[in-house]
Structure formats: structure tokens, C-alpha cells
Design an enzyme around this catalytic site. Structure first.
Site, PDB file in Angstrom:
ATOM      1  N   SER A  17       0.802  -1.225   0.000  1.00 29.93           N
ATOM      2  CA  SER A  17       0.000   0.000   0.000  1.00 29.93           C
ATOM      3  C   SER A  17       0.840   1.282   0.000  1.00 29.93           C
ATOM      4  O   SER A  17       0.490   2.229  -0.713  1.00 29.93           O
ATOM      5  CB  SER A  17      -0.972  -0.004   1.183  1.00 29.93           C
ATOM      6  N   LYS A  66      -9.780  -5.966  10.306  1.00 30.49           N
ATOM      7  CA  LYS A  66     -10.874  -5.334   9.549  1.00 30.49           C
ATOM      8  C   LYS A  66     -12.219  -5.379  10.278  1.00 30.49           C
ATOM      9  O   LYS A  66     -13.012  -4.460  10.171  1.00 30.49           O
ATOM     10  CB  LYS A  66     -11.017  -6.000   8.171  1.00 30.49           C
ATOM     11  N   ALA A 128     -17.001 -18.109   2.079  1.00 30.58           N
ATOM     12  CA  ALA A 128     -18.087 -17.374   2.731  1.00 30.58           C
ATOM     13  C   ALA A 128     -17.577 -16.674   3.985  1.00 30.58           C
ATOM     14  O   ALA A 128     -18.331 -16.409   4.910  1.00 30.58           O
ATOM     15  CB  ALA A 128     -19.232 -18.326   3.073  1.00 30.58           C
TER      16      ALA A 128
END
Ligand code: ATR
Length: 271
Positions: A17, A66, A128
Site C-alpha cells: 500500500s 478489519k 463465505a
């Protein structure tokens, strides 16, 4: 002084990043500084408080913070709320605003960089977990013909699909051994590539001319990408998604969208 941003993770040393945001800043003439920030596994909240106190303008959030970031934000975008996870934070006016650009980054990579429309396509989403959850709403917004979510633990796929019902796109859930039919776009959103494994997806799942995308990236194609290529699918790793999620975060922070082609080509050449 430059406006300061960082990526918070643990580990974070591998993060590309800073390089990506430096390229965006140079291209757009924005005066920003962007660093890596290693937070202790039990110290994400304290790290966040410290960054705000130091006057940082925002941060990206990566593994494993997150979900915690979504609980600490004082305000969430709709897509961050739907994802249950935050990868982009903006600090200002006493608020910590949480957003999630991972799913939109994947959509941008598929449409813009791979040149494949999602509208009216049959999509097979493998996995999932958190990554798959973040992809669901941005995919649904593209009005695909259908989305089948297949997961090792079938019940997790069922509950993921249940939580996105009612958007007008046919959704279904199954275990890997129940995958039936052929798909135009197959996305591996499991973390299986980290273990050099792949979900047991049948060869027939890849329709002629299909796109097979692994959201992970590395120096070599993943087992999933190799298998998909053997079935005649076009393959793509997660590097484009990485660059596009960064462009979306940069646009949220700076109010202008950088071009992504050059930095994506540079990162590919470095691999
Ligand atoms: P992430 O944030 O990367 O999505 P996660 O929430 O832990 O991480 O979810 C990991 C996903 O990868 C899950 O769908 C997991 O399947 P289970 O729900 O059955 O655990 C899937 N996964 C991990 N390793 C896998 C493997 N070796 N083969 C297939 N699926 C795997």
C-alpha cells in the site's frame, strides 16, 4: 506538513500500500505521507487512538483488524456495514468514518482492467468468510444473472446468502460437492491459496470463455488459477483488486481518483 495516512496490520511489512499510494500521490500532485503501522494483536484500538491524536487523516486496515475496525468506527458506510468489515478509515471532525473498498476494488478490476461486465453473468463465489462477505453487495449492485456461494462449511454459505436476500438478484448457497452447472465468472474468495491449496471446484464449473479470479496474489499463480487455466478459463490474481481498492480509498480521502494502469503494470513487472 504532508497529510499523514498509514496501513495498520499485523503483519504489515509485506504491504504494497505505501508504494501504491506514493504512486497515486505523485501522479495527482497530492502532498501526502503514507506509512506502514504495525499494531500489536491486542492493541488495535490503542493504535487507532494514537493515530487520531497525532493528526493522521486516515488509514487503511488489513489482516487481522478489519472486523474490529468496523466496531470502532463512529460512522459506517452502507457497504462497510454490509461487509461487516472496514478496510478504509477517515479521521476528522471528531469522527472515525469506516468504509470498505475491497468489494468495489474487485468490481473495478473485473470491469475496467479485465474488461468483463458483471451484468447478467452467472457468478460462482467460492468462500463465505470476511472477504466473500465484502464482495456480495458490490457484486449484487452490478445486477448479475445469479450468484452461487459455495463454501467448505455449507452453513456459513447459507447464512451469508440469507443476509443478502431481497436485492432482486437470485442467490443460492451450497457445499463444494454440490456445485452444479457452468459459470461465467468464478471468484476464489477462500484463503485456501495461503496454504497452497484450492477449493475442490469441478472442472465443468468453468464455462467456455469464463473468467477465474483469485483474490490472493503471489509470485506464482495459485493452485486455483492453474486448475482454472487447465479448464480453458482466463485467469487473474488479486493484484488488480489490491490496486483498485487503494484507488477507491485515495478517492475517498483526497476527492480525486488516480489512474491505476501504470502502478498495476509496475507491480506486475516486479513480481
Ligand atoms: P477471509 O477474511 O480471508 O475471508 P475468513 O473469514 O477466515 O478469512 O474466511 C476464510 C474462508 O476461506 C472461509 O470461507 C473458509 O472456509 P470455512 O468457512 O469452511 O472455514 C475458506 N477456506 C480456508 N481454507 C480453505 C481451504 N483449504 N479450502 C477451502 N476453503 C478454505
Amino acid at each position: 506538513m504532508s497529510d499523514r495516512y498509514c496501513v495498520i496490520g499485523n503483519p504489515v511489512a509485506h504491504s504494497k500500500s505505501p508504494q501504491i499510494h506514493a504512486a497515486f500521490a505523485a501522479q495527482t500532485g497530492q502532498d501526502i505521507a503514507y506509512e506502514r503501522c504495525l499494531a500489536p494483536l491486542d492493541g488495535f484500538a490503542a493504535t487507532l487512538r494514537s493515530l487520531v491524536a497525532q493528526g493522521y487523516k486516515g488509514a487503511n486496515v488489513t489482516v487481522p483488524f478489519k472486523i474490529e475496525a468496523s466496531t470502532l468506527a463512529t460512522r459506517l458506510s452502507d457497504r462497510a456495514r454490509a461487509a461487516g468489515a472496514v478496510n478504509t478509515l477517515g479521521f476528522g471532525g471528531g469522527e472515525i468514518v469506516g468504509d470498505n473498498t475491497d468489494g468495489p476494488g474487485l468490481v473495478a478490476d473485473i470491469i475496467k482492467n479485465a474488461g468483463v461486465a458483471l451484468a447478467d453473468k452467472r457468478i460462482l463465489l467460492l468462500g463465505a468468510g470476511g472477504a466473500a462477505r465484502g464482495i456480495m453487495l458490490p457484486f449484487i449492485e452490478q445486477r448479475p444473472r445469479s450468484i452461487l456461494v459455495a463454501n467448505r462449511t455449507r452453513a456459513t454459505a447459507v447464512s451469508l446468502v440469507d443476509s443478502f436476500a431481497g436485492h432482486g438478484v437470485p442467490l443460492a448457497a451450497c457445499g463444494f460437492d454440490e456445485i452444479d452447472g457452468a459459470y461465467d465468472i468464478v471468484v476464489n474468495a477462500t484463503s485456501s491459496s495461503l496454504a497452497a491449496e484450492m477449493p475442490p471446484v469441478p472442472a465443468a464449473a468453468f464455462a467456455p470463455g469464463s473468467l477465474a479470479l483469485d483474490i490472493m496474489y503471489g509470485s506464482a499463480p495459485s493452485p486455483f488459477m492453474n486448475f482454472a487455466a487447465e479448464q480453458g478459463a482466463r485467469t487473474r490474481d488479486g493484484l488488480g483488486m489490491l490496486v483498485e481498492q487503494a484507488a477507491e480509498a485515495f478517492a475517498l480521502w483526497r476527492g480525486l481518483r488516480p489512474a491505476t494502469d501504470d502502478i498495476l503494470n509496475n507491480l506486475r513487472n516486479l513480481k
